[in-house]
Structures are given as structure tokens and as C-alpha cells.
Design an enzyme around this catalytic site. Structure first.
Site, PDB file in Angstrom:
ATOM      1  N   ARG A 139      -7.125 -10.617   8.696  1.00 14.80           N
ATOM      2  CA  ARG A 139      -5.856  -9.425   8.068  1.00 14.80           C
ATOM      3  C   ARG A 139      -6.468  -8.075   9.856  1.00 14.80           C
ATOM      4  O   ARG A 139      -7.092  -7.588  10.262  1.00 14.80           O
ATOM      5  CB  ARG A 139      -7.155  -8.562   7.754  1.00 14.80           C
ATOM      6  CG  ARG A 139      -6.359  -7.211   7.192  1.00 14.80           C
ATOM      7  CD  ARG A 139      -5.550  -7.603   6.121  1.00 14.80           C
ATOM      8  NE  ARG A 139      -4.015  -6.105   5.470  1.00 14.80           N
ATOM      9  CZ  ARG A 139      -4.166  -5.045   5.675  1.00 14.80           C
ATOM     10  NH1 ARG A 139      -4.131  -4.853   7.051  1.00 14.80           N
ATOM     11  NH2 ARG A 139      -3.723  -3.566   4.919  1.00 14.80           N
ATOM     12  N   GLU A 165       4.197  -5.297  -0.210  1.00 13.49           N
ATOM     13  CA  GLU A 165       3.656  -5.871  -1.345  1.00 13.49           C
ATOM     14  C   GLU A 165       4.857  -7.234  -1.254  1.00 13.49           C
ATOM     15  O   GLU A 165       5.695  -7.162  -1.515  1.00 13.49           O
ATOM     16  CB  GLU A 165       2.926  -5.476  -1.844  1.00 13.49           C
ATOM     17  CG  GLU A 165       1.584  -4.383  -1.842  1.00 13.49           C
ATOM     18  CD  GLU A 165       0.847  -5.517  -1.439  1.00 13.49           C
ATOM     19  OE1 GLU A 165       0.564  -6.280  -1.903  1.00 13.49           O
ATOM     20  OE2 GLU A 165      -0.061  -5.263  -0.178  1.00 13.49           O
ATOM     21  N   ARG A 182     -12.211 -10.834   4.365  1.00 10.24           N
ATOM     22  CA  ARG A 182     -11.336 -11.551   5.931  1.00 10.24           C
ATOM     23  C   ARG A 182     -12.376 -10.144   7.081  1.00 10.24           C
ATOM     24  O   ARG A 182     -12.430  -9.108   6.998  1.00 10.24           O
ATOM     25  CB  ARG A 182      -9.828 -10.893   5.357  1.00 10.24           C
ATOM     26  CG  ARG A 182      -9.393 -10.989   3.864  1.00 10.24           C
ATOM     27  CD  ARG A 182      -7.936 -10.835   3.775  1.00 10.24           C
ATOM     28  NE  ARG A 182      -7.927  -9.131   3.403  1.00 10.24           N
ATOM     29  CZ  ARG A 182      -7.142  -8.405   2.990  1.00 10.24           C
ATOM     30  NH1 ARG A 182      -5.454  -8.767   2.957  1.00 10.24           N
ATOM     31  NH2 ARG A 182      -7.167  -6.933   2.896  1.00 10.24           N
TER      32      ARG A 182
END
EC number: 3.1.-.-
Length: 235
Positions: free
Chosen positions: A108, A116, A156
């Protein structure tokens, strides 16, 4: 029978300088071999291999981007030692998804939030596909260096990613913000910037003035955080 006289000149004490020097040499060699093996031989396959020490030391990891899944994250196949340890010519990187299962870290990008994409029937934000396409072309199927900071709630690895271009090594988060395809991460918890927060904010202000990417939307622009609160409330 008379005792055999001992020749004191041939006796070597454990505290003899030569013994101490040899012991120190063996210990140092063993330690350096262990550190070399840890850093340049041992592969980190999943987030479970990331130790607190790796995070505390922000140990740089070199590897290959196998897949870009979203505008601000990608799959990373760790290749310790890079080409010097045979990666890419003696040791092949798997390309089959089944072979890559449990063999990659989800990275990430630190300090940046991309628009998004559409998930579970929810609408996509403007410029979400552009962000995905940009990140795919910028790091997809390339070797990158990541500097890990933490592991988030989705397992992540939150990290700075850097990739070599003709003009030098580039910070991927910074370049995404520069293009207006991501904003500075606005979450109050779990935010990671390394030492680049000021740089990211300056680049965001410049992209906003130049109306690049998401900033071209003007008053219609919604941050990813606002978008998630509006569309994913209660999910």
C-alpha cells in the site's frame, strides 16, 4: 620416571592474542554471513514474514511488481539481492497466478490516496481508472525498491515505493500526487509518510493550482475519504 618437562614456549592460552583474534574473526564472519543471508538470500513471501525489526529499521526491500490491483497498491515479489543473486536470469519470477499464491506482499503506497474504483456495485470515483492505468504503466512488471513502515488492518505493507527512470529514482507516491491522480492521505490513524510529508503536501498544492487530474473537477471534487464515508457507510 622423571616427569617430562613442559616447554612453556609452545603453550597457548585461551587468552592469547592470536586465539582472541581468531575467535573474533570467526564470530564476525558468522555474524556477517547471517546478516548477508537475511538481507540478500531470505525471501519475504507474505506479511507474516515481516518482523518488527524490519519495520523498525525500515529495511529496504527490492522486488518485482507482478500485478497492480488498484490506484494505490500492488503485488510485490521480493527478490533479495536482485540480479546479483540471479533473479531474472538464473532464478525466474513466477508468472502464473497459482504459482504466485502466498508468494507476494501487497504493498500500500504511503502518504497517498487514489480515487476509489467501483466495488460491490458501488460507483467509481472520477479518475479512478486513470490512476490505475498510470500506476500500472509506471511500476507494473518493473523492479522497485520499497521502504516498509507498517502493516495495516488489511494485512498490506504500507511502504514508500521507488522506481528507477531515465531521470533517476522516483518516489511513486510523490509522482502520483504530482499528476493529480492521488491526494495526500487524510486518514487520522495509520498515516505513514516517512520523511516526505512536506514534499507530498507541496506537490498536492501545486497540482491543485494547475488543476491537474482530480483537481480539474473543481467544487465537484470529492476526496477518497469523503467518498468512502458517503458510499460505504455501514458496510
Amino acid at each position: 620416571m622423571a616427569p617430562i618437562p613442559q616447554n612453556s614456549s609452545t603453550e597457548v592460552s585461551l587468552l592469547h592474542p592470536k586465539v582472541l583474534l581468531l575467535s573474533a574473526g570467526i564470530t564476525t564472519t558468522a555474524f556477517l554471513s547471517y546478516k548477508f543471508h537475511q538481507r540478500y538470500v531470505t525471501r519475504l513471501r507474505t506479511y507474516l514474514d515481516i518482523t518488527p525489526k524490519i519495520l523498525d529499521n525500515q529495511q529496504k526491500l527490492y522486488g518485482y511488481v507482478t500485478r497492480v490491483g488498484d490506484g494505490d497498491n500492488f503485488r510485490f515479489f521480493h527478490t533479495p539481492g536482485g540480479v546479483f543473486m540471479g533473479w531474472g536470469w538464473l532464478r525466474k519470477i513466477p508468472t502464473n497466478r497459482n504459482q504466485l499464491k502466498d508468494e507476494t506482499l501487497m504493498i500500500r503506497l504511503c502518504g497517498v490516496d487514489a480515487p476509489e474504483r467501483s466495488h460491490w456495485g458501488k460507483p467509481a470515483q472520477p479518475f479512478s481508472e486513470e490512476a490505475l492505468i498510470w500506476l500500472s504503466s509506471y511500476v507494473g512488471k518493473r523492479y522497485v525498491t520499497v521502504t516498509p513502515f507498517s502493516i495495516d488492518q488489511y494485512k498490506r505493507l504500507v511502504a514508500r515505493a521507488q522506481v528507477w527512470k531515465w531521470t533517476g529514482k522516483k518516489d511513486v507516491s510523490a509522482e502520483m500526487i504530482r499528476q493529480g491522480l492521488g491526494i495526500v492521505y487524510e486518514g487520522k490513524s495509520g498515516a505513514e509518510f516517512g520523511d516526505n510529508e512536506a514534499l507530498y503536501r507541496n506537490l498536492e498544492a501545486k497540482a491543485k493550482r494547475q488543476k491537474k487530474g482530480v483537481w480539474s473537477l473543481g467544487k465537484k471534487m470529492t476526496t477518497p475519504g469523503e467518498f468512502k464515508r458517503e458510499h460505504y457507510r455501514g458496510d
